[in-house]
Design a protein around this motif. Structure first.
Motif, PDB file in Angstrom:
ATOM      1  N   LEU A  79      -7.882   1.949  -1.783  1.00 61.46           N
ATOM      2  CA  LEU A  79      -9.114   2.220  -2.505  1.00 61.46           C
ATOM      3  C   LEU A  79      -8.910   2.559  -3.976  1.00 61.46           C
ATOM      4  O   LEU A  79      -9.810   2.338  -4.791  1.00 61.46           O
ATOM      5  CB  LEU A  79      -9.877   3.366  -1.828  1.00 61.46           C
ATOM      6  N   VAL A  80      -7.747   3.129  -4.322  1.00 63.10           N
ATOM      7  CA  VAL A  80      -7.519   3.475  -5.724  1.00 63.10           C
ATOM      8  C   VAL A  80      -7.092   2.235  -6.490  1.00 63.10           C
ATOM      9  O   VAL A  80      -6.419   1.358  -5.969  1.00 63.10           O
ATOM     10  CB  VAL A  80      -6.464   4.587  -5.876  1.00 63.10           C
ATOM     11  N   SER A 121       0.854   4.112 -11.329  1.00 60.44           N
ATOM     12  CA  SER A 121       0.728   2.949 -10.463  1.00 60.44           C
ATOM     13  C   SER A 121       2.113   2.396 -10.085  1.00 60.44           C
ATOM     14  O   SER A 121       2.983   3.151  -9.667  1.00 60.44           O
ATOM     15  CB  SER A 121      -0.132   1.878 -11.143  1.00 60.44           C
ATOM     16  N   THR A 122       2.333   1.101 -10.263  1.00 67.58           N
ATOM     17  CA  THR A 122       3.576   0.466  -9.833  1.00 67.58           C
ATOM     18  C   THR A 122       4.679   0.501 -10.887  1.00 67.58           C
ATOM     19  O   THR A 122       5.686  -0.199 -10.760  1.00 67.58           O
ATOM     20  CB  THR A 122       3.311  -0.994  -9.409  1.00 67.58           C
ATOM     21  N   ILE A 153      -1.198   8.860  -7.210  1.00 66.87           N
ATOM     22  CA  ILE A 153      -1.690   9.317  -5.922  1.00 66.87           C
ATOM     23  C   ILE A 153      -1.253   8.408  -4.781  1.00 66.87           C
ATOM     24  O   ILE A 153      -1.302   8.788  -3.606  1.00 66.87           O
ATOM     25  CB  ILE A 153      -3.236   9.425  -5.951  1.00 66.87           C
ATOM     26  N   SER A 154      -0.796   7.201  -5.126  1.00 68.92           N
ATOM     27  CA  SER A 154      -0.433   6.209  -4.111  1.00 68.92           C
ATOM     28  C   SER A 154       1.068   6.237  -3.824  1.00 68.92           C
ATOM     29  O   SER A 154       1.890   5.897  -4.680  1.00 68.92           O
ATOM     30  CB  SER A 154      -0.840   4.803  -4.576  1.00 68.92           C
ATOM     31  N   GLN A 155       1.427   6.592  -2.596  1.00 66.54           N
ATOM     32  CA  GLN A 155       2.840   6.607  -2.213  1.00 66.54           C
ATOM     33  C   GLN A 155       3.458   5.201  -2.210  1.00 66.54           C
ATOM     34  O   GLN A 155       4.578   5.026  -2.699  1.00 66.54           O
ATOM     35  CB  GLN A 155       3.008   7.260  -0.839  1.00 66.54           C
ATOM     36  N   SER A 204       6.838  10.715  -9.005  1.00 66.33           N
ATOM     37  CA  SER A 204       6.419  11.778  -8.095  1.00 66.33           C
ATOM     38  C   SER A 204       4.964  11.608  -7.691  1.00 66.33           C
ATOM     39  O   SER A 204       4.133  11.147  -8.477  1.00 66.33           O
ATOM     40  CB  SER A 204       6.580  13.154  -8.757  1.00 66.33           C
ATOM     41  N   HIS A 205       4.664  12.021  -6.472  1.00 70.59           N
ATOM     42  CA  HIS A 205       3.289  11.984  -5.998  1.00 70.59           C
ATOM     43  C   HIS A 205       2.486  13.082  -6.687  1.00 70.59           C
ATOM     44  O   HIS A 205       2.958  14.216  -6.825  1.00 70.59           O
ATOM     45  CB  HIS A 205       3.246  12.192  -4.481  1.00 70.59           C
TER      46      HIS A 205
END
Length: 282
Positions: A79-80, A121-122, A153-155, A204-205
């Motif tokens: 969703l993000v 992000s990536t 926020i995306s692992q 890091s998350h």
């Protein structure tokens, strides 16, 4: 017909509001009415994978217990927004280059140069920043004395970023000398960011709604672009106000052009450059 082959059922107004409220409460991201189809598609795809037919049933699964924590981490990744690229706004990144270069030239760099890439992000953004920062140290003949913290926020996005492997289309924005100095060819049209950059970045998350809970050193640069647009205006100000407490004196906050227009924080001066939006802490 098998459920996995069916089109996702339409979200009712109540269901849309329910899911939208959950996403905003947990991430700060607001889904606009015109993005309803995106929300419906992403949730529906995950429901098909689980063999579920009811949005309410899936909602109860997401918000309930330890299983819900795991399921939320899977869903939120879908969703993000993760759209990014190398040197997406080169003018802003070049400003970071000039900032560091001036400190080196003026011999005012007394400590490690610390950068925070928010919503990384990536990984393309923090790697772009690492390239220009490393350039400055190498051109000055100095040992690279810097660190970059990159949070998202995306692992799954963070896992991808740590590998630093991209296809040829992804690295097209890099100049030829940047590609030669900072990537190595792996074959099959894939390139990996060099170890000397990857070793300087800590992925890091992190959730921008919980900045106050993040243990982090004071920063010379906080770089946050194309993230705030997904939040309500009042929340943008809250996030930015918390960010600037993490800046060293003389530190700089760089955001996307026009991401906020009614923010005039005490102790911060906007950089006089129409091509970027940045603020310096007194």
């Amino acid at each position: 017909m098998v459920w996995s082959l069916q089109t996702a059922p339409a979200l009712s107004d109540q269901e849309f509001d329910q899911w939208n409220k959950l996403l905003e409460e947990r991430t700060g991201v607001q889904v606009l009415p015109q993005q309803r189809a995106f929300l419906q598609t992403q949730i529906g795809m995950r429901m098909r994978e689980l063999g579920l037919e009811s949005y309410n049933h899936y909602y109860e699964q997401v918000v309930g217990g330890l299983q819900g924590i795991v399921e939320w981490s899977i869903l939120v990744d879908r969703l993000v927004v993760k759209e990014t690229s190398f040197f997406r706004h080169r003018a802003s990144i070049d400003y970071v280059r000039r900032l560091l270069q001036s400190r080196i030239d003026n011999k005012s760099l007394d400590d490690s140069f610390e950068v925070w890439s928010v919503g990384c992000s990536t990984g393309e953004e923090p790697y772009s920043l690492a390239m220009v920062v490393n350039d400055c140290f190498e051109l000055a003949g100095l040992d690279p004395y810097y660190g970059i913290t990159a949070t998202d926020i995306s692992q799954p996005a963070l896992q991808y970023a740590r590998q630093g492997i991209y296809n040829e289309r992804k690295i097209e924005p890099l100049a030829l000398d940047e590609r030669a100095r900072y990537t190595q060819t792996l074959g099959d049209g894939r390139f990996q960011i060099s170890d000397k950059l990857r070793d300087r970045i800590c992925f890091s998350h992190g959730n921008v709604l919980n900045i106050a809970q993040m243990p982090m050193a004071k920063m010379d640069v906080i770089y946050c672009q194309n993230l705030l647009v997904y939040f309500r205006r009042w929340r943008r100000r809250e996030i930015l106000n918390e960010m600037i407490t993490r800046l060293k004196p003389g530190g700089v906050l760089v955001i996307g052009l026009g991401e906020i227009v009614d923010w005039d924080p005490s102790g911060m001066t906007r950089v006089t450059d129409d091509g970027i939006q940045a603020y310096i802490r007194s």
